[in-house]
Scaffold this motif. Sequence first.
Motif, PDB file in Angstrom:
ATOM      1  N   VAL A  50       0.865  -1.175   0.000  1.00 47.57           N
ATOM      2  CA  VAL A  50       0.000   0.000   0.000  1.00 47.57           C
ATOM      3  C   VAL A  50       0.900   1.223   0.000  1.00 47.57           C
ATOM      4  O   VAL A  50       1.717   1.408   0.903  1.00 47.57           O
ATOM      5  N   ASP A  58      -3.496   4.518  10.500  1.00 48.58           N
ATOM      6  CA  ASP A  58      -4.312   3.340  10.746  1.00 48.58           C
ATOM      7  C   ASP A  58      -4.756   2.724   9.422  1.00 48.58           C
ATOM      8  O   ASP A  58      -5.858   2.956   8.938  1.00 48.58           O
ATOM      9  N   PHE A  59      -3.871   1.949   8.827  1.00 42.57           N
ATOM     10  CA  PHE A  59      -4.132   1.312   7.536  1.00 42.57           C
ATOM     11  C   PHE A  59      -5.408   0.480   7.581  1.00 42.57           C
ATOM     12  O   PHE A  59      -6.212   0.516   6.669  1.00 42.57           O
ATOM     13  N   LYS A  60      -5.613  -0.257   8.663  1.00 37.58           N
ATOM     14  CA  LYS A  60      -6.789  -1.133   8.757  1.00 37.58           C
ATOM     15  C   LYS A  60      -8.074  -0.336   8.681  1.00 37.58           C
ATOM     16  O   LYS A  60      -9.025  -0.731   8.027  1.00 37.58           O
ATOM     17  N   TYR A  63      -7.929   1.675   4.660  1.00 35.31           N
ATOM     18  CA  TYR A  63      -7.878   1.019   3.362  1.00 35.31           C
ATOM     19  C   TYR A  63      -7.955  -0.495   3.362  1.00 35.31           C
ATOM     20  O   TYR A  63      -8.113  -1.094   2.312  1.00 35.31           O
ATOM     21  N   LYS A  64      -7.811  -1.123   4.485  1.00 33.23           N
ATOM     22  CA  LYS A  64      -7.728  -2.586   4.494  1.00 33.23           C
ATOM     23  C   LYS A  64      -8.936  -3.255   3.848  1.00 33.23           C
ATOM     24  O   LYS A  64      -8.764  -4.170   3.038  1.00 33.23           O
ATOM     25  N   ALA A  67      -8.582  -2.701   0.109  1.00 32.68           N
ATOM     26  CA  ALA A  67      -7.384  -3.388  -0.369  1.00 32.68           C
ATOM     27  C   ALA A  67      -7.618  -4.895  -0.410  1.00 32.68           C
ATOM     28  O   ALA A  67      -7.214  -5.566  -1.366  1.00 32.68           O
ATOM     29  N   ASP A  68      -8.285  -5.433   0.602  1.00 34.90           N
ATOM     30  CA  ASP A  68      -8.612  -6.860   0.600  1.00 34.90           C
ATOM     31  C   ASP A  68      -9.457  -7.219  -0.620  1.00 34.90           C
ATOM     32  O   ASP A  68      -9.260  -8.268  -1.237  1.00 34.90           O
ATOM     33  N   TRP A  94       1.440  -8.106   3.957  1.00 34.55           N
ATOM     34  CA  TRP A  94       1.077  -6.714   3.681  1.00 34.55           C
ATOM     35  C   TRP A  94       2.255  -5.809   4.007  1.00 34.55           C
ATOM     36  O   TRP A  94       2.981  -6.020   4.971  1.00 34.55           O
ATOM     37  N   ASN A  96       3.156  -1.516   4.087  1.00 35.88           N
ATOM     38  CA  ASN A  96       2.634  -0.153   3.997  1.00 35.88           C
ATOM     39  C   ASN A  96       3.812   0.807   3.940  1.00 35.88           C
ATOM     40  O   ASN A  96       4.569   0.917   4.900  1.00 35.88           O
TER      41      ASN A  96
END
Length: 181
Positions: A50, A58-60, A63-64, A67-68, A94, A96
Amino acid sequence: YYDKVDLDITNKEWAKNLSFTECNLWFFPYCDNKHYIMICVNIKAERFEVLDSLRHKDFKEYYKPMADRVVQYTINYMKTQFAEKTIKWERFTWFNLEKVTQPDEKSCGMYIIRWMRHWEGKYNSALTKVWKRIDLINEERECLMLDIILDEENLERERITKEATKYCNMKNKKKDLKERR
């Protein structure tokens, strides 16, 4: 927004001649609320990368889920086409990118274009901190615009160059008038 995006390319005409097995990096630009990020599937490094020029911590949260979904469509496409035996998706991790932060609120698209040109699965000299300067980003923006306008495949090239010439002539006339006063 991610659940409203049609990422299923299996039936798209333009996708029929793609050869993903010959590519090490697959780029998926994504725009959310006027901010672009890049999801890169890095086959060689076995990673989902990413690339976010605003470095959301806080990627989750950000975008998580989307992205998933991109990754799942990619895997499904590959499995249905030709790569189910050559790629071990379960080994992918993953990643980032956290080394790049854009200097303003409007250059994320330029970062996406730059990453697609220069990303090799790691931070490299083409992505140095020097590019944080707005003048360099704007210079690249201008070059990209000129490449698009002046490309021989651009059906509007002649019309646009005529309009630009008229505009420049008009600006020069205004400048001459100001200088005469």
